[in-house]
Every structure is written in structure tokens, then in C-alpha cells.
Write a protein that holds these residues in place. Structure first.
Motif, PDB file in Angstrom:
ATOM      1  N   TYR A   1       0.377  -5.735  -2.798  1.00 32.77           N
ATOM      2  CA  TYR A   1       0.161  -7.096  -2.266  1.00 32.77           C
ATOM      3  C   TYR A   1      -1.219  -7.193  -1.295  1.00 32.77           C
ATOM      4  O   TYR A   1      -1.770  -6.454  -0.765  1.00 32.77           O
ATOM      5  N   CYS A   2      -1.749  -8.447  -1.421  1.00 33.49           N
ATOM      6  CA  CYS A   2      -2.917  -8.887  -0.813  1.00 33.49           C
ATOM      7  C   CYS A   2      -2.691  -9.256   0.644  1.00 33.49           C
ATOM      8  O   CYS A   2      -1.461  -9.417   1.048  1.00 33.49           O
ATOM      9  N   GLU A   3      -3.915  -9.720   1.255  1.00 35.65           N
ATOM     10  CA  GLU A   3      -3.623 -10.216   2.762  1.00 35.65           C
ATOM     11  C   GLU A   3      -3.905 -11.454   2.981  1.00 35.65           C
ATOM     12  O   GLU A   3      -4.247 -12.020   3.969  1.00 35.65           O
ATOM     13  N   ARG A   4      -3.567 -12.349   1.714  1.00 45.27           N
ATOM     14  CA  ARG A   4      -3.968 -13.931   1.841  1.00 45.27           C
ATOM     15  C   ARG A   4      -2.660 -14.635   2.659  1.00 45.27           C
ATOM     16  O   ARG A   4      -1.701 -13.941   2.591  1.00 45.27           O
ATOM     17  N   ILE A   5      -3.051 -15.509   3.308  1.00 41.77           N
ATOM     18  CA  ILE A   5      -1.802 -16.117   4.078  1.00 41.77           C
ATOM     19  C   ILE A   5      -1.242 -16.890   3.105  1.00 41.77           C
ATOM     20  O   ILE A   5      -1.704 -17.672   2.166  1.00 41.77           O
ATOM     21  N   ILE A   6       0.375 -16.982   3.091  1.00 39.11           N
ATOM     22  CA  ILE A   6       0.893 -17.912   2.094  1.00 39.11           C
ATOM     23  C   ILE A   6       1.070 -19.013   2.303  1.00 39.11           C
ATOM     24  O   ILE A   6       1.288 -19.539   3.531  1.00 39.11           O
TER      25      ILE A   6
END
Length: 302
Positions: A216-221
Motif C-alpha cells: 500500500y502507498c502513503e497517499r491520502i484517501i
């Protein structure tokens, strides 16, 4: 536009970005916004009655240079070209040169985006490269036919400056074309053996920085304060919990007793009291303070 990469950070005109961030945002560009900006300035340039000292053309060109750079950092290349052109004396300015440059740059944007996405998927995507050596991965990158064509087609070579920062030799490129920017990124990725993966939550690429098992990436959902990685941790925990025989027993019994409320077989208060006690026994079993048989016996007699 000056660009260099060091310690997994990309620097565009001395502004720092996380490695891969600009590559990802480039392939996810808003086509409508980009087209609108180019069409607006090109429409003015196509007007044969307008000369290079026309105030409207000068103002619109400055606006374009500002807006296109806002859309994406890599578009600083075209922004700088426009600024440099209008810094010249009127007699030295070339409307034909400016028009051809903008036309060429505009046409190459979707081409370079497709090439970038293709390279990500075929040469740097860990899911596609598990059985390939780094030499094989490098050949996939270097033998990309479109990349070769883009480099050979242009007769403008970027100038390179070497400097030393914190005992590290930095190679700064004065990029004149989008393909220059893509190349310096992918060469750095290959030299440092950095790969990507598609996030299991949002489906977008992210850099595998060290650990190759991260999913999983660290982008904000969107609409949330959580990142995909934080949400992924929750999903993994839930999956493990639901697959656990202790959790399965608890969930089955919970649903069965909850249904009794609808039929008037148990009050909501009594159900809540049971559920609180059952959670305590479930957690004890999960922590191995009681055995599974003891938990089953408690459920049967509660």
C-alpha cells in the motif's frame, strides 16, 4: 529547467520532491486542463495579424507560462522557453519559432506520458519483474523503441553540470525536452535498483523504498485523513481476525443472538451485556489466556 536527483529526492529548479511523485502526477495529468492552456495560446499565435510586440500576446504568453508551470513542475521547460523568447529584443523574437515549439511540446506530452507508463509497467513494476535479473530489466528499458525514437528525433542535447554536495557528485541536467526529464528519472531508478508497485487500495504506482513486500502507498484517501497504507493495515488486521477460528466463532454467535432481538427472544440490554462479556472472552482466547475449547464452552453456557 534544471533537474537532478539525490538521496531519493528529485529537485526541479531547486524545489524538492519525493522520488517518483512527479512521474506519477505526470502520467495522471488532467488532459482537459493541459489542452485548454495550449489551445488558448496557440489560437492567438495562429492569428497572422498579431505580431510579437502585441500586448495581448505578451500578457497571454506570461499567463500561460505561469499556469502551465502550476499544472506540473516538468512544464517549467516550456515556461522558461516562453520567458526567454520574450526577454529578447523585439527584432530577435520569432513568432514562427515560438508557435512550432509549442506545437511540438503539446504533441509530445501524450506520447511521453504513454512511454512513461509503459516503462513503469514493463521495466520497473516489481509484479512484472520478479523472475528477471537487473541486466534483463535494464535491457527492457534501454531497448524501448519509443524512447529511442524520441531521443534520436531531437537534435537538442541537454547540458550537464557536475557539482559536489555533501560529498556526493550531483549531475544536474538543463532539460529542454520532456524526454530528458523522464530519462534522468529512470536512469536513477535503474542505477539504484528502485522498483514500483501498484497500490492495492488506490491502484496507483508508488516507490518501493527498501522493503519489497509493501502493498500500500502513503497517499491520502480522498474524503479521509487516513493513507492507503494505514487503511491497508486495518484491512489486513480485519482479514486475519475474520479468518481466525476464534473470531469466526464469536461472529457466528453474535449474529445468531442479535437476530433474537428482532423476534423478541432477548432484550437489547441483555444482548449488549452478553456481547460485552463475549468480547472479553474472545480477546482472552486470541491472547491464548484461555483455550479454544474453553471459549466454545463459555459460548455454549452463556
Amino acid at each position: 529547467m534544471r533537474i537532478y536527483i539525490s538521496n531519493n529526492k528529485e529537485y526541479v529548479d531547486d524545489i524538492e520532491y519525493d522520488l517518483g511523485a512527479n512521474i506519477f502526477s505526470f502520467i495522471e495529468l488532467n488532459n482537459t486542463e493541459v489542452s485548454s492552456q495550449f489551445n488558448k495560446i496557440l489560437t492567438i499565435l495562429y492569428d497572422k495579424s498579431i505580431r510579437m510586440n502585441n500586448k495581448n500576446l505578451i500578457n497571454e504568453s506570461k499567463n500561460f507560462a505561469t499556469e502551465i508551470k502550476r499544472i506540473h513542475p516538468y512544464f517549467s521547460i516550456v515556461s522558461e522557453f516562453i520567458v526567454d523568447e520574450f526577454d529578447l529584443d523585439f527584432e530577435q523574437r520569432s513568432k514562427e519559432k515560438l508557435t512550432k515549439y509549442l506545437q511540438y511540446f503539446y504533441i509530445t506530452i501524450p506520447q511521453v506520458r504513454l512511454a512513461t507508463l509503459y516503462l513503469l509497467q514493463t521495466s520497473f513494476n516489481i509484479e512484472q519483474l520478479k523472475d528477471k535479473t537487473w541486466m534483463q530489466r535494464g535491457n527492457l528499458y534501454l531497448n524501448n523503441l519509443f524512447l529511442k525514437h524520441m531521443i534520436q528525433e531531437s537534435n537538442i542535447l541537454p547540458s550537464i553540470t557536475l557539482s559536489v554536495k555533501k560529498d556526493v557528485v550531483i549531475k544536474t541536467i538543463d532539460a529542454k525536452k520532456l524526454i530528458d526529464v523522464i530519462n534522468i528519472n529512470f536512469l536513477y531508478l535503474y542505477e539504484n535498483r528502485i522498483l514500483f508497485r501498484k497500490c492495492k487500495n488506490c491502484g496507483k504506482f508508488f516507490v518501493l523504498d527498501g522493503a519489497s513486500n509493501i502493498q500500500y502507498c502513503e497517499r491520502i484517501i480522498p474524503g479521509s485523513k487516513k493513507t492507503c497504507r494505514e487503511m491497508g493495515a486495518v484491512l489486513i488486521y480485519q482479514k486475519k481476525a475474520f479468518d481466525n477460528p476464534v473470531a469466526k466463532l464469536y461472529n457466528r454467535e453474535y449474529k445468531k443472538r442479535n437476530a433474537r432481538i428482532r423476534y423478541g427472544m432477548i432484550s437489547k440490554e441483555d444482548f449488549n451485556n452478553w456481547a460485552n462479556a463475549a468480547r472479553i472472552q474472545r480477546d482472552k482466547c486470541l491472547r491464548q489466556r484461555i483455550t479454544l475449547d474453553e471459549f466454545v464452552n463459555w459460548l455454549d453456557n452463556s
